[in-house]
Design a protein around this motif. Structure first.
Motif, short mmCIF file in Angstrom:
data_model
loop_
_atom_site.label_atom_id
_atom_site.label_comp_id
_atom_site.label_asym_id
_atom_site.label_seq_id
_atom_site.Cartn_x
_atom_site.Cartn_y
_atom_site.Cartn_z
N GLY A 148 0.79 -1.32 0.27
CA GLY A 148 0.25 0.20 0.25
C GLY A 148 0.95 1.33 0.03
N LEU A 149 0.10 2.12 -0.16
CA LEU A 149 1.58 3.40 0.23
C LEU A 149 0.32 4.67 1.07
CD1 LEU A 149 3.03 4.75 -0.83
CD2 LEU A 149 0.92 6.59 -3.17
N VAL A 150 0.25 4.34 2.01
CA VAL A 150 -0.01 5.51 3.31
C VAL A 150 0.26 7.00 2.44
CG1 VAL A 150 0.42 6.12 5.39
CG2 VAL A 150 -0.21 3.44 5.33
N GLU A 151 -0.32 7.54 2.92
CA GLU A 151 -0.51 9.30 2.28
C GLU A 151 0.37 9.51 3.68
OE1 GLU A 151 -1.02 10.43 -0.11
OE2 GLU A 151 -1.65 8.87 -0.89
N HIS A 152 0.71 10.59 3.62
CA HIS A 152 0.92 11.96 4.58
C HIS A 152 0.95 13.32 3.96
CE1 HIS A 152 4.45 10.55 1.87
NE2 HIS A 152 4.88 11.84 1.78
N PRO A 153 -0.32 13.13 5.03
CA PRO A 153 -1.16 14.63 4.64
C PRO A 153 -0.81 15.96 4.46
CG PRO A 153 -1.54 13.13 6.87
CD PRO A 153 -0.98 12.54 6.08
N ASP A 154 0.41 16.30 5.26
CA ASP A 154 0.98 17.26 5.28
C ASP A 154 1.92 17.51 4.38
OD1 ASP A 154 -0.50 18.14 7.98
OD2 ASP A 154 1.21 16.51 9.24
N ILE A 155 2.47 16.90 3.77
CA ILE A 155 3.44 16.96 2.51
C ILE A 155 2.50 17.17 1.64
CG2 ILE A 155 6.17 16.25 2.14
CD1 ILE A 155 6.54 14.66 4.07
N PRO A 156 2.41 18.02 0.50
CA PRO A 156 1.35 17.56 -0.90
C PRO A 156 2.30 17.35 -1.64
CG PRO A 156 2.21 20.14 -0.29
CD PRO A 156 2.50 19.09 0.99
N ARG A 157 2.07 15.90 -2.21
CA ARG A 157 3.19 15.01 -3.34
C ARG A 157 2.66 15.68 -4.52
NH1 ARG A 157 0.03 9.71 -3.17
NH2 ARG A 157 1.11 9.26 -4.97
N GLN A 158 3.80 16.14 -4.72
CA GLN A 158 3.64 16.81 -6.08
C GLN A 158 3.71 15.59 -7.21
OE1 GLN A 158 7.79 17.41 -5.79
NE2 GLN A 158 8.14 19.32 -5.44
N ILE A 159 2.73 15.61 -7.92
CA ILE A 159 2.32 14.67 -9.13
C ILE A 159 2.48 15.63 -10.58
CG2 ILE A 159 0.36 13.32 -9.93
CD1 ILE A 159 -0.69 13.68 -7.34
N VAL A 160 3.87 14.95 -11.17
CA VAL A 160 4.35 15.12 -12.45
C VAL A 160 4.24 14.40 -13.26
CG1 VAL A 160 6.60 16.09 -13.76
CG2 VAL A 160 5.77 16.82 -11.64
N PRO A 161 2.73 14.86 -14.00
CA PRO A 161 3.03 14.01 -15.36
C PRO A 161 4.30 13.53 -16.10
CG PRO A 161 0.93 15.19 -15.29
CD PRO A 161 2.19 15.94 -14.68
N PRO A 162 4.68 12.34 -16.84
CA PRO A 162 6.07 12.02 -17.52
C PRO A 162 5.78 13.16 -18.59
CG PRO A 162 4.25 10.77 -17.42
CD PRO A 162 4.15 11.40 -15.82
#
Lengths: 264, 183, 183
Positions: A148-162
């Motif tokens: 699984g992938l547990v989210e860390h709510p305080d760190i906005p995940r950078q989602i960069v599409p390839p």
């Protein structure tokens, strides 16, 4: 099968084997096609013939096996299935071994004994065939084990599409098509892409509303072509039982209903 | 049978999204004696207790329960971030290409075309890029999600609409394939 | 400062991929007194202990440590992803098995063992899944590529290293096979 098979020369063994084991095997024609497609090459087919009758790999009754093997090859050809060249090469090898076994054995021929080579090849293949099964039995990700992938709510995940270009995408799709020609039915190929896009759009609308007046799915500004595309999309979705077209009573407004039950 | 708690714990971890009691009930759909909702609720309470003070916590959010990392660990977890460079793979491209051409499509249908499994992670990434979305769920056992492409996908590839993509037939003709090898 | 164990625990959960000690060391890059590698290794051992018997386990695979669900929970967890699990084709399994056990190996050597050609496509797919890689080129005419398996392959099959592969077994149909030749 506890008939003692003398070690070594098949020519001696053959006669006995012919009496002891059935020479013919019958497989219903329907089953045969599926059955033949299941083989991963001539060694696989040969191994099957040998194992199926509990023959010993090192003491293959070459004559029996050759007869059976050739029979299968004939069947495959009768069914017009694509036959890899390797199957024919194997047939030739078997025939050669068989004819040699009928001749008195001379020492210099033994040097390059195709029979010994075949046995060796079969044993080697059998080993990896088993290894493949063992590998498949190991617990593996996405089938037996999940991460699984547990989210860390305080760190906005950078989602960069390839960065992908359209050319790359198309090239990949070409490959997929090449691999999946069997899968793709004709009707899919002919179907304009816009229909599939419209199917998605209709589902999207129904996701919000559950139920829409049939008429409202059409955009008049799109003209005839647009209307046809929408209609095709609605029909295709109906065929796939994703939506239902209903008319509560005569002359009432026709409605399109999502067949998706709530609480998805 | 494994303990109820282990099943729920594993499911919350593997789901990749918050799960509520309704979701959790469905895990036991094939059990002869499925647990009662109350037992599930109690187990959730226990798990919340168990994970208190650990690196991850079980919290209740709007759509259910989910594990998340503890807020005070941010300074260290931030260091993980640079590792997460998105490198696109062929698998990703194949998946998005199939979705574009065959939408609405389920994950198992994509897998049938590709001949190999498509990981949950892959689907999640495509959802995160906002290239695909869940359009509906097929009314078959398991109610699998049907995926389609988004406007974001079109924008990324500079397309006005899907019709700008060449038809499959054109793709096939472009490269007359020698039918040499079978896979 | 939070306990070392909670940081490592959270990082392993949040990484979404296996982390090795090198990775974990980097979490503490901004710490005045970063923990020693030995402390990290001990903590990993403790965590493995802590999670024994739970729904989630900490395991070591080729690329490092990862949390994963327990194998005996699959029947329930399958309900989360109800779509049929793709089974790998026999060609694929046989090809990857031969590479795994016989690496470094060329494609024509694989073909010799299988007795039938291996498609270019199959090799490319295995490369794209990151299950195999080209290790070198043999110094023979044509300089054929020598293939070997990757960590990704080991990770996928839950293995730490190649030694964890099941032992190769010679096929024995009748017991009285004279073990004349060696492979």
């Amino acid at each position: 099968m506890d008939i003692a098979i003398p070690e070594g020369k098949n020519a001696v063994v053959q006669g006995i084997l012919f009496e002891a084991w059935p020479t013919d095997l019958y497989v219903p024609p329907d089953a045969l096609q599926i059955f033949l497609e299941g083989f991963e090459g001539p060694l696989d087919l040969l191994l099957y013939l040998i194992q199926n009758q509990n023959f010993d790999i090192t003491n293959i009754p070459i004559s029996t096996i050759t007869t059976q093997y050739l029979k299968y090859i004939e069947l495959i050809e009768d069914l017009h299935l694509d036959l890899a060249a390797e199957y024919l090469v194997m047939a030739a090898t078997l025939v050669e071994i068989k004819s040699r076994s009928l001749l008195p054995i001379s020492e210099d021929i033994k040097e390059d004994d195709p029979h010994a080579k075949l046995v060796q090849q079969l044993r080697e293949y059998a080993k990896y065939k088993q290894a493949a099964q063992d590998l498949d039995a190991l617990p593996r990700l996405e089938r037996d084990l999940f991460t699984g992938l547990v989210e860390h709510p305080d760190i906005p995940r950078q989602i960069v599409p390839p960065e992908v270009s359209l050319d790359e995408l198309l090239e990949v799709m070409q490959d997929v098509m090449r691999r999946a020609t069997l899968f793709t039915s004709h009707q899919v190929i002919k179907e304009p892409l816009s229909v599939r896009e419209r199917m998605s759009a209709v589902l999207e609308q129904l996701k919000q509303l559950q139920q829409i007046d049939f008429i409202n799915l059409f955009v008049i500004e799109e003209g005839r072509a647009g209307v046809v595309v929408t209609l095709l999309a609605i029909l295709e979705l109906t065929k796939e039982s994703l939506i239902k077209i209903v008319q509560p009573q005569a002359f009432a407004v026709i409605q399109v209903v999502s067949l998706e039950t709530k609480n998805a | 049978m494994p303990e109820l708690k282990t099943i729920i714990e594993a499911a919350l971890f593997a789901a990749g999204k918050p799960l509520d009691v309704d979701h959790l009930v469905k895990l036991f759909i094939e059990d002869a004696v499925p647990p009662e909702r109350k037992a599930i609720r109690n187990t959730l309470k226990e798990l919340i207790q168990d994970y208190t003070g650990k690196g991850i916590e079980l919290v209740q959010v709007a759509s259910g329960y989910r594990f998340q990392t503890r807020a005070d660990l941010t300074p260290w977890l931030k260091q993980l971030q640079p590792e997460r460079v998105t490198r696109y793979s062929r698998v990703l491209l194949e998946t998005i290409a199939i979705i574009a051409y065959r939408q609405p499509i389920t994950r198992s249908e994509i897998e049938a075309i590709r001949g190999i499994s498509v990981s949950t992670d892959m689907m999640r990434r495509l959802l995160e890029y906002n290239w695909i979305r869940v359009l509906a769920h097929r009314n078959t056992p398991g109610r699998p999600a049907l995926y389609g492409t988004t406007r974001g996908f079109l924008n990324h590839f500079n397309l006005k609409n899907l019709n700008d993509l060449p038809a499959l037939t054109e793709l096939m003709i472009e490269e007359q394939i020698p039918k040499s090898d079978s896979s």
